[in-house]
Design an enzyme around this catalytic site. Structure first.
Site, short mmCIF file in Angstrom:
data_model
loop_
_atom_site.label_atom_id
_atom_site.label_comp_id
_atom_site.label_asym_id
_atom_site.label_seq_id
_atom_site.Cartn_x
_atom_site.Cartn_y
_atom_site.Cartn_z
N ASP A 10 9.61 1.77 4.29
CA ASP A 10 8.65 1.60 3.20
C ASP A 10 9.39 0.84 2.09
O ASP A 10 10.63 0.81 2.08
CB ASP A 10 8.21 3.00 2.73
CG ASP A 10 7.32 2.96 1.52
OD1 ASP A 10 6.33 2.21 1.54
OD2 ASP A 10 7.61 3.67 0.54
N LEU A 11 8.67 0.21 1.17
CA LEU A 11 9.34 -0.59 0.13
C LEU A 11 9.49 0.19 -1.18
O LEU A 11 10.60 0.56 -1.57
CB LEU A 11 8.56 -1.89 -0.09
CG LEU A 11 9.12 -2.87 -1.11
CD1 LEU A 11 10.54 -3.32 -0.74
CD2 LEU A 11 8.21 -4.09 -1.24
N ASP A 12 8.36 0.46 -1.83
CA ASP A 12 8.41 1.15 -3.13
C ASP A 12 8.86 2.59 -2.94
O ASP A 12 8.21 3.36 -2.23
CB ASP A 12 7.03 1.08 -3.79
CG ASP A 12 6.99 1.85 -5.10
OD1 ASP A 12 8.05 2.02 -5.72
OD2 ASP A 12 5.90 2.30 -5.48
N THR A 18 9.57 0.20 -7.63
CA THR A 18 8.57 -0.60 -8.34
C THR A 18 7.51 0.29 -9.00
O THR A 18 6.67 -0.22 -9.74
CB THR A 18 7.90 -1.62 -7.40
OG1 THR A 18 7.64 -1.00 -6.15
CG2 THR A 18 8.77 -2.84 -7.18
N LYS A 46 1.56 6.83 -5.70
CA LYS A 46 2.65 6.36 -4.84
C LYS A 46 2.21 6.22 -3.39
O LYS A 46 1.67 7.17 -2.80
CB LYS A 46 3.86 7.30 -4.96
CG LYS A 46 4.54 7.13 -6.31
CD LYS A 46 5.88 7.81 -6.39
CE LYS A 46 6.52 7.49 -7.74
NZ LYS A 46 7.73 8.27 -7.98
N GLY A 47 2.41 5.03 -2.84
CA GLY A 47 2.04 4.76 -1.45
C GLY A 47 0.56 4.51 -1.24
O GLY A 47 0.12 4.24 -0.13
N ARG A 50 -3.92 -0.58 -3.78
CA ARG A 50 -4.32 -1.00 -5.14
C ARG A 50 -5.75 -0.56 -5.47
O ARG A 50 -6.02 -0.01 -6.53
CB ARG A 50 -4.21 -2.53 -5.25
CG ARG A 50 -4.25 -3.04 -6.68
CD ARG A 50 -4.19 -4.57 -6.69
NE ARG A 50 -3.10 -5.09 -5.88
CZ ARG A 50 -2.98 -6.35 -5.49
NH1 ARG A 50 -3.90 -7.23 -5.83
NH2 ARG A 50 -1.96 -6.73 -4.75
N SER A 115 4.95 -1.62 4.33
CA SER A 115 4.55 -1.29 2.95
C SER A 115 3.07 -1.53 2.71
O SER A 115 2.48 -2.45 3.29
CB SER A 115 5.37 -2.14 1.98
OG SER A 115 4.83 -2.08 0.68
N ALA A 116 2.48 -0.74 1.82
CA ALA A 116 1.09 -0.93 1.42
C ALA A 116 0.93 -2.10 0.46
O ALA A 116 -0.18 -2.57 0.22
CB ALA A 116 0.55 0.34 0.77
N SER A 117 2.04 -2.56 -0.10
CA SER A 117 1.95 -3.56 -1.17
C SER A 117 1.67 -4.97 -0.68
O SER A 117 2.34 -5.48 0.21
CB SER A 117 3.25 -3.59 -1.99
OG SER A 117 3.17 -4.62 -2.94
N ASN A 119 2.26 -7.36 -2.51
CA ASN A 119 3.28 -8.15 -3.20
C ASN A 119 4.67 -7.98 -2.59
O ASN A 119 5.67 -8.38 -3.19
CB ASN A 119 3.34 -7.73 -4.68
CG ASN A 119 2.04 -8.05 -5.41
OD1 ASN A 119 1.64 -9.20 -5.50
ND2 ASN A 119 1.37 -7.02 -5.91
N LYS A 146 -2.23 4.23 4.66
CA LYS A 146 -1.54 5.46 5.03
C LYS A 146 -2.37 6.63 4.49
O LYS A 146 -2.91 6.50 3.40
CB LYS A 146 -0.14 5.50 4.40
CG LYS A 146 0.76 4.32 4.79
CD LYS A 146 1.99 4.25 3.87
CE LYS A 146 2.79 2.98 4.11
NZ LYS A 146 3.90 2.79 3.18
N GLU A 170 10.30 6.95 4.41
CA GLU A 170 9.14 7.03 3.51
C GLU A 170 9.37 7.99 2.34
O GLU A 170 9.96 9.04 2.52
CB GLU A 170 7.94 7.55 4.29
CG GLU A 170 6.87 6.52 4.57
CD GLU A 170 6.13 5.97 3.38
OE1 GLU A 170 6.26 6.50 2.27
OE2 GLU A 170 5.42 4.97 3.55
N ASP A 171 8.84 7.63 1.17
CA ASP A 171 8.95 8.52 -0.01
C ASP A 171 7.63 9.22 -0.33
O ASP A 171 7.63 10.16 -1.13
CB ASP A 171 9.40 7.74 -1.25
CG ASP A 171 8.32 6.79 -1.74
OD1 ASP A 171 7.79 6.01 -0.91
OD2 ASP A 171 7.99 6.82 -2.94
P1 B16 Z 1 0.12 -3.76 -4.55
P2 B16 Z 1 4.74 1.13 -0.74
C1 B16 Z 1 2.79 0.86 -2.56
O1 B16 Z 1 4.01 0.43 -2.02
C2 B16 Z 1 3.01 1.54 -3.89
O2 B16 Z 1 3.76 2.74 -3.71
C3 B16 Z 1 1.69 1.87 -4.52
O3 B16 Z 1 1.90 2.48 -5.79
C4 B16 Z 1 0.87 0.58 -4.68
O4 B16 Z 1 -0.41 0.85 -5.23
C5 B16 Z 1 0.72 -0.08 -3.30
O5 B16 Z 1 2.00 -0.33 -2.76
C6 B16 Z 1 -0.06 -1.38 -3.37
O6 B16 Z 1 0.70 -2.32 -4.09
O7 B16 Z 1 -0.81 -3.55 -5.69
O8 B16 Z 1 1.38 -4.52 -4.90
O9 B16 Z 1 -0.56 -4.36 -3.35
O10 B16 Z 1 5.26 2.45 -1.23
O11 B16 Z 1 3.73 1.25 0.39
O12 B16 Z 1 5.85 0.15 -0.44
MG MG Z 2 6.60 4.23 -1.09
#
Ligand code: B16
Ligand code: MG
Length: 216
Positions: A10-12, A18, A46-47, A50, A115-117, A119, A146, A170-171
């Site tokens: 996982d990233l964040d 972040t 977290k996780g 958006r 990662s869910a992000s 970005n 997730k 994973e956190d």
């Molecule tokens: P974005 P992960 C997640 O990252 C964040 O923990 C979560 O807070 C955020 O809303 C999600 O990514 C989406 O991010 O807005 O940049 O697409 O923990 O899955 O690495």
């Molecule tokens: Mg995370």
């Protein structure tokens, strides 16, 4: 004992923190909408994707918006967030993260990001870690959040490894559940009392080693 063939990160909360930037941007949005948003409430995000994060925040503020308005609000928040992560530097990598990913690779274990992000790529570029992953699965590549295992199963598929031979790091509770739902082993990053389903919980990747992987 099982021979681990791949590690999916996982990233964040695992590679970088972040959450602090997400928090600043969501708080600014909440304040513009006329209510406050606390660090404690930020834990709920977290996780979480958006769109879902925005829904949770609007719910906290007791605010109702149309789909078009929600899209505008999510874009507004993301613009502030992207501005902040655009200034990230490699020294923001969490302790031991880069070293452990490299150690896995040196041991012949494949590595992926899950990662869910949306970005993720920008962040990996800023911290110079793009080349440390054989596969990068982010929020742009998945449709189910997730605890659905889609993000990790796609990672395993792209690496050509069966889920049972993968370990996820994973956190977030939802992320630990996603790994379990995908039939993978999981190392929780955080507190053992929170991440109860994990095979092992450590405070950060600085506590991990390739030897510990084989003991899972
Ligand atoms: P974005 P992960 C997640 O990252 C964040 O923990 C979560 O807070 C955020 O809303 C999600 O990514 C989406 O991010 O807005 O940049 O697409 O923990 O899955 O690495
Ligand atoms: Mg995370």
């Amino acid at each position: 004992m099982n021979q681990i063939k791949a590690c999916i990160f996982d990233l964040d909360g695992v590679i970088v923190d972040t959450a602090v930037y997400h928090y600043k941007a969501w708080k600014r949005l909440a304040n513009e909408l006329g209510f406050d948003f606390t660090e404690e409430q930020n834990e709920l995000l977290k996780g979480v994707s958006r769109v879902r994060s925005l829904e949770i925040i609007l719910n906290i503020g007791g605010v109702t918006k149309t789909d078009a308005e929600k899209e505008e609000l999510a874009t507004r928040k993301n613009t502030w967030y992207v501005d902040m992560i655009g200034r990230m530097k490699p020294d923001e990598i969490l302790p031991g993260a880069k070293e452990f990913v490299q150690a896995c690779r040196d041991a012949g274990i494949k590595t992926a990001l899950g990662s869910a992000s949306k970005n993720s790529m920008t962040i990996l570029e800023k911290i110079n870690m793009v080349n440390l992953f054989d596969a990068i699965i982010d929020g742009n590549k998945v449709s189910k959040a997730k605890p659905d295992p889609e993000v990790f199963l796609k990672g395993a598929e792209e690496l050509g490894v069966t889920p049972a031979d993968c370990v996820v790091f994973e956190d977030a509770i939802a992320g630990v559940e996603a790994a379990i739902n995908g039939g993978m082993k999981v190392v929780g990053i955080g507190s053992p009392t929170v991440l109860t389903g994990a095979n092992l919980v450590v405070s950060g990747l600085s506590e991990m080693s390739v030897v510990k992987l084989e003991e899972l």
